[in-house]
Design an enzyme around this catalytic site. Structure first.
Site, PDB file in Angstrom:
ATOM      1  N   GLU A 170      -4.120 -16.198  59.073  1.00 25.09           N
ATOM      2  CA  GLU A 170      -3.418 -17.484  58.889  1.00 25.09           C
ATOM      3  C   GLU A 170      -4.077 -18.651  59.609  1.00 25.09           C
ATOM      4  OE1 GLU A 170       0.693 -16.683  59.885  1.00 25.09           O
ATOM      5  OE2 GLU A 170       0.811 -15.055  58.441  1.00 25.09           O
ATOM      6  N   ASN A 212      -6.976 -12.784  56.402  1.00 28.25           N
ATOM      7  CA  ASN A 212      -5.653 -12.569  55.803  1.00 28.25           C
ATOM      8  C   ASN A 212      -4.829 -13.855  55.875  1.00 28.25           C
ATOM      9  OD1 ASN A 212      -3.645 -10.631  54.782  1.00 28.25           O
ATOM     10  ND2 ASN A 212      -2.578 -10.942  56.737  1.00 28.25           N
ATOM     11  N   HIS A 248       3.940 -13.044  49.906  1.00 28.16           N
ATOM     12  CA  HIS A 248       5.380 -13.160  50.171  1.00 28.16           C
ATOM     13  C   HIS A 248       5.957 -14.102  49.126  1.00 28.16           C
ATOM     14  CE1 HIS A 248       5.199 -11.081  54.003  1.00 28.16           C
ATOM     15  NE2 HIS A 248       4.229 -11.871  54.408  1.00 28.16           N
ATOM     16  N   GLU A 277       0.923  -7.924  52.289  1.00 30.03           N
ATOM     17  CA  GLU A 277       2.285  -8.000  52.858  1.00 30.03           C
ATOM     18  C   GLU A 277       3.307  -8.258  51.758  1.00 30.03           C
ATOM     19  OE1 GLU A 277       2.419 -10.813  56.125  1.00 30.03           O
ATOM     20  OE2 GLU A 277       0.470 -10.167  56.880  1.00 30.03           O
ATOM     21  N   ASP A 279       6.190  -8.764  49.372  1.00 35.29           N
ATOM     22  CA  ASP A 279       7.639  -8.678  49.177  1.00 35.29           C
ATOM     23  C   ASP A 279       8.030  -9.786  48.209  1.00 35.29           C
ATOM     24  OD1 ASP A 279       7.537 -10.854  50.989  1.00 35.29           O
ATOM     25  OD2 ASP A 279       8.378  -9.701  52.640  1.00 35.29           O
TER      26      ASP A 279
HETATM   27  O1  9MR Z   1       7.430  -8.827  59.888  1.00 35.45           O
HETATM   28  C1  9MR Z   1       7.068  -9.429  61.097  1.00 35.45           C
HETATM   29  C2  9MR Z   1       8.311  -9.737  61.909  1.00 35.45           C
HETATM   30  O2  9MR Z   1       8.915  -8.542  62.341  1.00 35.45           O
HETATM   31  C3  9MR Z   1       7.972 -10.608  63.093  1.00 35.45           C
HETATM   32  O3  9MR Z   1       9.157 -11.006  63.745  1.00 35.45           O
HETATM   33  C4  9MR Z   1       7.184 -11.810  62.636  1.00 35.45           C
HETATM   34  C5  9MR Z   1       6.829 -12.666  63.814  1.00 35.45           C
HETATM   35  O4  9MR Z   1       5.831 -13.588  63.535  1.00 35.45           O
HETATM   36  O5  9MR Z   1       6.014 -11.384  61.964  1.00 35.45           O
HETATM   37  C6  9MR Z   1       6.310 -10.690  60.795  1.00 35.45           C
HETATM   38  O6  9MR Z   1       5.141 -10.361  60.119  1.00 35.45           O
HETATM   39  C7  9MR Z   1       4.335 -11.461  59.689  1.00 35.45           C
HETATM   40  C8  9MR Z   1       2.913 -10.997  59.661  1.00 35.45           C
HETATM   41  O7  9MR Z   1       2.538 -10.492  60.913  1.00 35.45           O
HETATM   42  C9  9MR Z   1       1.962 -12.104  59.238  1.00 35.45           C
HETATM   43  N1  9MR Z   1       2.363 -12.705  58.001  1.00 35.45           N
HETATM   44  C10 9MR Z   1       3.751 -13.115  57.936  1.00 35.45           C
HETATM   45  C11 9MR Z   1       4.668 -11.930  58.275  1.00 35.45           C
HETATM   46  C12 9MR Z   1       6.090 -12.338  58.079  1.00 35.45           C
HETATM   47  O8  9MR Z   1       6.429 -13.344  58.984  1.00 35.45           O
END
Ligand code: 9MR
Length: 464
Positions: A170, A212, A248, A277, A279
């Protein structure tokens, strides 16, 4: 979990941290991770087995604290052949105090995966978010060095156990500018991303190294900027093997019409693409149709090597209220599951081609002749990264050696795309297998990282 896959992952997990930065070289080697191919009885009846029949993996994000939930583990082991630790490999989890590493939670997931024949996607080495407090408070050279050390330590610890690493996550801004996201890491200099990739390659030459991001799933200003970066990395020999598309989706951010075309244009740059990722918020047939579209898009792109959904049951999701996953809160299969499995079992598509190494070796016989070398330095207080460009003279090269003189107190800690002799004073870097042969006028790059001050005198290049 498919039994055939289970048998492929039987090596015992190695315990205990490996030590610090390798002082000698790990040359870039062609990344050859063998895809687990299933042909057993479960093919066509589970996500992992069906994906494996198409030469792909099908994975899920996993939370270590759910590995004691028998419903969760039952679905995990039955359906998936790849896992991504949802939070356990992030910077705040793995280096809570500077220089003190904690792998207990991540190891639970890695050990579970290996014991059950699943691949592991590492997530994520360098990211502006989920940094430990101490890193949030660093800036400039100190942060750059801390980030590179983090990448090196974590990738070294897991060397040989990771299919793909999200090396940088990101790093681009949303909106129409195509700019980098402002962050403490970005403020250490534009080259922080390539420095992270180089450090990751040096630490684990067997993992595929991915960039990513989200909102890059269709063609837009952000994905165009990532595309330009990947193109530039490939042109300059920065080690990158794959691009992750988080995917997402919800009603405000639906599956783009050009999703497949966007995956394809990245693949055409010579990298694998992965859906990392996935969903999709919604329910019923609409959600099912969208899942089907995403899976078919991946299957239609030869270098789309796998799909990871971001959790197992809706209740496991970071967006639980949007019920975005394939299993309901009780662990029952949803229509989205059936659509996904049907799409995986659908029409024949070519399996992914074997990925080419970042810099393919020319097939021409070795010529002889001179060469020259220049060094670009990125220095900070206490350390540096040197990028060395080697240019073949009029006769080309069959191999090369670059002599560098380091100032007193400087030490080479990492080298990529070359082999170093010595770590201080006069250090000689020789080509590795794939980059010694250069046609007349052709160039290649290697690099090294060190503590202390970087070289100031011009290097000398000798060809063979
Ligand atoms: O799913 C993850 C969640 O449990 C955490 O609280 C969150 C914190 O930033 O991160 C989520 O995973 C993220 C991933 O690491 C990077 N892309 C976005 C995902 C959803 O926020």
């Amino acid at each position: 979990m498919d039994n055939m896959l289970a048998r492929t992952g039987g090596r015992p997990a190695r315990r205990g941290p490996r030590v610090a930065l390798a002082s000698v070289v790990v040359g870039l080697s062609a990344v050859a991770t063998t895809m687990a191919m299933a042909s057993g009885a479960n093919a066509g009846t589970t996500l992992g087995a069906s994906a494996a029949e198409k030469g792909r993996y099908f994975g899920t994000a996993v939370a270590a604290n759910k590995l004691s939930d028998t419903t969760y583990v039952g679905i995990l082991n039955r359906e998936f052949n790849s896992v991504t630790p949802e939070n356990e490999m992030k910077w705040d989890a793995t280096e809570p105090s500077q220089g003190q590493f904690s792998f207990t939670s991540a190891d639970r997931i890695v050990n579970h995966a290996r014991a059950n024949g699943m691949q592991v996607r590492g997530h994520a080495l360098a990211w502006h978010s989920q940094q430990p407090g101490w890193a949030q408070n660093l800036a400039g050279g100190a942060l750059r060095q801390a980030m590179l050390n983090h990448v090196t330590q974590v990738a070294t610890y897991y060397r040989g156990k990771i299919h793909s690493w999200d090396v940088v996550n990101e790093a681009f801004a949303d909106g129409g500018t195509g700019a980098r996201r402002d962050s403490n890491l970005q403020r250490t200099g534009d080259d922080w991303i390539e420095a992270a990739f180089r450090a990751a390659r040096a630490a684990d030459p067997t993992a595929k190294l991915c960039y990513n991001d989200y909102n890059t799933d269709g063609q837009n200003a952000k994905s165009n900027a990532v595309y330009a970066m990947v193109q530039d990395f490939k042109a300059r020999g920065v080690p990158i093997d794959c691009v992750g598309f988080q995917s997402h989706f919800n009603s405000a951010s639906p599956v783009p019409a050009d999703y497949q075309a966007n995956l394809q244009r990245f693949a055409d740059l010579g990298v694998d693409v992965q859906i990392t990722e996935l969903d999709i918020e919604g329910s019923g047939q609409t959600q099912a149709d969208n899942y089907g579209r995403v899976v078919r898009a991946c299957l239609a792109v030869a270098r789309c090597t796998g799909i990871t959904v971001w959790g197992i049951r809706d209740t496991d999701s970071w967006r639980a209220s949007g019920t975005p996953l394939l299993f309901d809160g009780n662990g029952n299969k949803k229509p989205a599951y059936t659509a996904t499995l049907d799409a995986l079992n659908g029409g024949a598509t070519p399996p992914p081609s074997t990925p080419a190494p970042s810099t393919p070796a020319p097939s021409t016989p070795p010529p002889s002749g001179g060469c020259s070398a220049t060094v670009a330095l990125n220095s900070w207080n206490g350390g540096f990264v040197a990028t060395v460009r080697v240019t073949a003279g009029s006769s080309g090269t069959g191999g090369w050696a670059v002599a560098v003189t380091l100032p007193g107190g400087a030490t080479v800690t990492n080298t990529w795309s070359a082999r170093a002799t010595g770590t201080s004073g006069a250090v000689t870097f020789r080509n590795v297998e794939y980059n010694g042969r250069l046609a007349a006028g052709a160039t290649t790059e290697f690099g090294f990282q060190g503590t202390g001050a970087g070289p100031t005198a011009a290097p000398t290049c000798t060809a063979s």
